[in-house]
Design a protein around this motif. Structure first.
Motif, short mmCIF file in Angstrom:
data_model
loop_
_atom_site.label_atom_id
_atom_site.label_comp_id
_atom_site.label_asym_id
_atom_site.label_seq_id
_atom_site.Cartn_x
_atom_site.Cartn_y
_atom_site.Cartn_z
N LEU A 32 -22.76 -8.54 15.23
CA LEU A 32 -23.54 -8.58 16.47
C LEU A 32 -22.62 -8.68 17.69
N ILE A 33 -21.56 -9.45 17.57
CA ILE A 33 -20.60 -9.55 18.68
C ILE A 33 -19.96 -8.18 18.93
N TYR A 34 -19.55 -7.53 17.83
CA TYR A 34 -18.93 -6.21 17.95
C TYR A 34 -19.88 -5.21 18.61
N LEU A 35 -21.12 -5.17 18.12
CA LEU A 35 -22.09 -4.21 18.64
C LEU A 35 -22.49 -4.54 20.08
N GLY A 36 -22.52 -5.82 20.40
CA GLY A 36 -22.81 -6.21 21.77
C GLY A 36 -21.71 -5.73 22.72
N GLU A 42 -29.37 0.04 19.88
CA GLU A 42 -30.17 0.38 18.70
C GLU A 42 -29.60 -0.29 17.45
N ALA A 43 -28.30 -0.19 17.27
CA ALA A 43 -27.65 -0.83 16.11
C ALA A 43 -27.77 -2.34 16.22
N LEU A 44 -27.64 -2.85 17.43
CA LEU A 44 -27.75 -4.29 17.67
C LEU A 44 -29.13 -4.81 17.23
N ALA A 49 -32.45 -7.70 13.34
CA ALA A 49 -33.62 -7.80 12.45
C ALA A 49 -33.19 -8.17 11.03
N ILE A 50 -32.08 -7.57 10.58
CA ILE A 50 -31.55 -7.89 9.25
C ILE A 50 -31.14 -9.36 9.21
N MET A 51 -30.47 -9.80 10.29
CA MET A 51 -30.03 -11.19 10.32
C MET A 51 -31.21 -12.15 10.31
#
Ligand SMILES: [Fe+2]
Length: 92
Positions: A32-36, A42-44, A49-51
Motif C-alpha cells: 500500500l505504501i508503494y502503490l500510494g 486502482e491498484a491501491l 480491499a484484499i487487506m
C-alpha cells in the motif's frame, strides 16, 4: 502447513490463520505504501480491499484463540517464518 495445524485441532487452525494473516498484512502494508507513492489508485483500492479481508481473517483467528496460547507459539513462529519466506521468494 494447514494440514499439520489441523492435526492440532481448532486452536491449531486458528493459530495458523493468525500467523499467516499477520505476515500477509505486513506485506500488504508495504504494498500500500508503494502503490500510494506510485499514485496508482486502482491498484491501491484493490490491495486495500484484499487487506480488509485479511484483517478480518486475522481478527477471527485472534477471536478464536489463535494467538493467546503459549503452547502454539512454536507453531505460530514456524508458520510466520515459512510464510515470510514464501512471500520473499515469490517477489524475486
Ligand atoms: Fe486470508
Amino acid at each position: 502447513m494447514g494440514f499439520m495445524s489441523a492435526l492440532l485441532g481448532r486452536r491449531g487452525i486458528m493459530a495458523c490463520t493468525w500467523a499467516v494473516e499477520s505476515v500477509v498484512i505486513n506485506h500488504l502494508k508495504e504494498q500500500l505504501i508503494y502503490l500510494g507513492n506510485a499514485n496508482d489508485q486502482e491498484a491501491l483500492a484493490t490491495v486495500q480491499a484484499i487487506m480488509d479481508d485479511e484483517v478480518n481473517h486475522r481478527d477471527e483467528g485472534l477471536a478464536q484463540g489463535g494467538a493467546n496460547s503459549i503452547w502454539y507459539q512454536p507453531l505460530r513462529w514456524s508458520i510466520s517464518v515459512f510464510t515470510e519466506s514464501v512471500i520473499r521468494f515469490g517477489m524475486r
